[in-house]
Design a protein around this motif. Structure first.
Motif, PDB file in Angstrom:
ATOM      1  N   LYS A 340       0.820  -1.221   0.000  1.00 53.31           N
ATOM      2  CA  LYS A 340       0.000   0.000   0.000  1.00 53.31           C
ATOM      3  C   LYS A 340       0.847   1.262   0.000  1.00 53.31           C
ATOM      4  N   GLN A 341       2.024   1.207  -0.607  1.00 60.27           N
ATOM      5  CA  GLN A 341       2.885   2.374  -0.689  1.00 60.27           C
ATOM      6  C   GLN A 341       2.790   3.005  -2.077  1.00 60.27           C
ATOM      7  N   VAL A 342       3.033   4.310  -2.138  1.00 59.31           N
ATOM      8  CA  VAL A 342       3.078   5.028  -3.402  1.00 59.31           C
ATOM      9  C   VAL A 342       4.479   5.591  -3.554  1.00 59.31           C
ATOM     10  N   LEU A 343       5.181   5.166  -4.619  1.00 54.63           N
ATOM     11  CA  LEU A 343       6.577   5.522  -4.826  1.00 54.63           C
ATOM     12  C   LEU A 343       6.706   6.534  -5.952  1.00 54.63           C
ATOM     13  N   GLU A 344       7.394   7.642  -5.666  1.00 57.69           N
ATOM     14  CA  GLU A 344       7.629   8.659  -6.685  1.00 57.69           C
ATOM     15  C   GLU A 344       8.800   8.233  -7.567  1.00 57.69           C
ATOM     16  N   THR A 345       8.645   8.352  -8.885  1.00 63.99           N
ATOM     17  CA  THR A 345       9.709   7.958  -9.808  1.00 63.99           C
ATOM     18  C   THR A 345      10.540   9.135 -10.300  1.00 63.99           C
ATOM     19  N   GLY A 346       9.980  10.325 -10.282  1.00 68.23           N
ATOM     20  CA  GLY A 346      10.674  11.475 -10.842  1.00 68.23           C
ATOM     21  C   GLY A 346      10.506  11.599 -12.349  1.00 68.23           C
ATOM     22  N   ILE A 347       9.833  10.630 -12.975  1.00 65.52           N
ATOM     23  CA  ILE A 347       9.585  10.677 -14.415  1.00 65.52           C
ATOM     24  C   ILE A 347       8.372  11.561 -14.685  1.00 65.52           C
ATOM     25  N   LYS A 348       8.526  12.508 -15.587  1.00 64.00           N
ATOM     26  CA  LYS A 348       7.442  13.416 -15.929  1.00 64.00           C
ATOM     27  C   LYS A 348       6.894  13.043 -17.306  1.00 64.00           C
ATOM     28  N   LEU A 349       5.676  12.561 -17.316  1.00 65.26           N
ATOM     29  CA  LEU A 349       5.051  12.107 -18.545  1.00 65.26           C
ATOM     30  C   LEU A 349       4.482  13.290 -19.326  1.00 65.26           C
ATOM     31  N   ALA A 350       4.508  13.176 -20.639  1.00 64.39           N
ATOM     32  CA  ALA A 350       3.861  14.169 -21.486  1.00 64.39           C
ATOM     33  C   ALA A 350       2.355  13.916 -21.486  1.00 64.39           C
ATOM     34  N   VAL A 351       1.590  14.976 -21.498  1.00 67.48           N
ATOM     35  CA  VAL A 351       0.135  14.882 -21.549  1.00 67.48           C
ATOM     36  C   VAL A 351      -0.309  15.222 -22.962  1.00 67.48           C
ATOM     37  N   MET A 352      -0.931  14.256 -23.618  1.00 67.86           N
ATOM     38  CA  MET A 352      -1.447  14.476 -24.965  1.00 67.86           C
ATOM     39  C   MET A 352      -2.953  14.652 -24.872  1.00 67.86           C
ATOM     40  N   ARG A 353      -3.463  15.708 -25.483  1.00 64.93           N
ATOM     41  CA  ARG A 353      -4.883  16.019 -25.359  1.00 64.93           C
ATOM     42  C   ARG A 353      -5.536  16.060 -26.729  1.00 64.93           C
ATOM     43  N   TYR A 354      -6.669  15.364 -26.841  1.00 58.31           N
ATOM     44  CA  TYR A 354      -7.500  15.415 -28.041  1.00 58.31           C
ATOM     45  C   TYR A 354      -8.923  15.737 -27.586  1.00 58.31           C
ATOM     46  N   GLY A 355      -9.320  16.988 -27.770  1.00 56.50           N
ATOM     47  CA  GLY A 355     -10.614  17.401 -27.259  1.00 56.50           C
ATOM     48  C   GLY A 355     -10.613  17.341 -25.741  1.00 56.50           C
ATOM     49  N   GLU A 356     -11.556  16.584 -25.188  1.00 59.54           N
ATOM     50  CA  GLU A 356     -11.638  16.440 -23.741  1.00 59.54           C
ATOM     51  C   GLU A 356     -10.875  15.224 -23.225  1.00 59.54           C
ATOM     52  N   ILE A 357     -10.265  14.447 -24.138  1.00 59.08           N
ATOM     53  CA  ILE A 357      -9.579  13.224 -23.748  1.00 59.08           C
ATOM     54  C   ILE A 357      -8.087  13.487 -23.613  1.00 59.08           C
ATOM     55  N   GLU A 358      -7.506  13.022 -22.500  1.00 55.31           N
ATOM     56  CA  GLU A 358      -6.073  13.135 -22.278  1.00 55.31           C
ATOM     57  C   GLU A 358      -5.433  11.748 -22.278  1.00 55.31           C
TER      58      GLU A 358
END
Length: 375
Positions: A340-358
């Motif tokens: 039940k742990q949440v680990l930060e990776t430091g990786i920043k993902l690109a957000v691609m948007r098409y209309g209201e969908i990401e």
């Protein structure tokens, strides 16, 4: 003779542990090594070891080349091309950049990864979009032939993976018209040809989430919608049979719904309902067992970070993204289900948007030598 065979076994035992890039360099060492490394048996042995021992496994992510975010008109994310890269599973540092195999500067999307191969095509799919199956680490490429079934459809989805039942790699292309009529084509790497599926079940005249699907053991799974009812449509690329599985009654919204593979089972993840435990949030999980949904214990994590589930890694870690609205990126986190742990990776993902969908892309890549011997 026995001594020679023993030396060969020792050599294989050493070479099979090495990464694909090193083995490709060794092809030039001598003819005997080239024949050995390029043989079907060695390619299979190397792959099976990597899969079994989780060796040479990497997160494969779509991100901006420049990780340093900036705001304003000079924001580099507005101008820079997006980048696919492999990252270390231990340090999360960038391991290898993937450049388009044909040298194109046009952005491409990965529509599936299996046994070291990735299926790439255009960012916006059309019926005539070029499709490539590519092993980036050994630099081998197979460009799929143009389908002879020339049909223009408004919505196109593409999935790719290995079918163990028929020992073949398959690409499944699903095409839908504005009137919800569906056509399905299947590509076989072994025969290097497309086949149009003639019989489409009448219940598939529906709305379907072409951006929400997964490919597992040769079967393409997609979320479909019939008014207020959600279902999972499965298509076996080997037997060419369709099946429908009604989603659990608790699922009432597709925005918070995703589908992935968890512990070798198709899994639905749903983050719509809050957690009863104070200061915590949760993600509900259901797995498909013997054609029925079984609810698992939810994944509970601290409230305050609005995470979006984008998939599950090969090690059964939840791939979670936290949107950074100010900078147009999303931080990648790993949800450890058991602890039940949440680990930060430091990786920043690109957000691609098409209309209201990401769209956010983070998948698992396993090294292999597949395509080295032209399959």
């Amino acid at each position: 003779m026995t001594f020679t065979l023993r030396k060969k076994e020792i050599l294989i035992n050493i070479l099979v542990r090495l990464p694909a890039k090193s083995l490709v360099r060794f092809l030039c060492t001598c003819k005997s090594w080239s024949d050995l490394i390029g043989s079907s048996s060695f390619v299979s042995t190397h792959l099976n070891r990597n899969v079994t021992k989780r060796a040479h496994v990497y997160p494969l992510c779509l991100h901006h080349p420049n990780f340093d975010c900036q705001n304003g008109d000079d924001d580099p994310f507005v101008k820079e091309e997006l980048q696919w890269s492999l990252f270390s599973t231990e340090t999360f540092e960038q391991f290898s950049k993937l450049s388009h195999p044909l040298g194109s500067t046009k952005h491409y999307v990965i529509y599936g990864s299996s046994n070291g191969l990735v299926c790439i095509s255009d960012e916006i799919l059309n019926f005539d979009s070029p499709i490539h199956i590519w092993n980036p680490l050994v630099r081998k490429l197979r460009t799929l032939p143009v389908s002879t079934n020339i049909i223009k459809f408004g919505y196109v989805a593409l999935q790719f993976g290995f079918h163990p039942g028929v020992n073949d790699y398959k690409a499944v292309r699903m095409m839908r018209t504005n009137k919800n009529a569906l056509a399905v084509e299947v590509y076989s790497l072994r025969t290097d040809s497309w086949k149009m599926i003639e019989t489409i079940p009448p219940w598939l005249k529906c709305s379907w989430q072409h951006h929400k699907g997964t490919f597992f053991n040769g079967v393409a799974h997609n979320i479909i919608e019939k008014g207020p009812i959600f279902s999972i449509m499965s298509f076996d690329s080997g037997s060419e049979e369709f099946e429908e599985f009604l989603a659990p009654d608790a699922i009432c919204n597709s925005w918070w719904l995703s589908i992935a593979v968890f512990k070798e089972q198709i899994c639905l993840l749903y983050g719509f309902y809050g957690c009863d435990e104070e200061g915590m949030d949760k993600i509900d999980l259901w797995v498909l067992q013997e054609k029925r949904w079984k609810q698992l214990c939810p994944f509970i994590y601290p409230l305050g970070n609005c995470y979006r589930i984008i998939g599950i890694s090969i090690d059964n870690e939840l791939l979670m993204a936290r949107r950074d609205f100010g900078n147009g990126v999303a931080d990648l986190y790993l949800g450890k289900y058991e602890s039940k742990q949440v680990l930060e990776t430091g990786i920043k993902l690109a957000v691609m948007r098409y209309g209201e969908i990401e769209f956010l892309f983070a998948i698992t890549y396993i090294e292999s030598l597949v395509l080295l011997n032209n399959y």
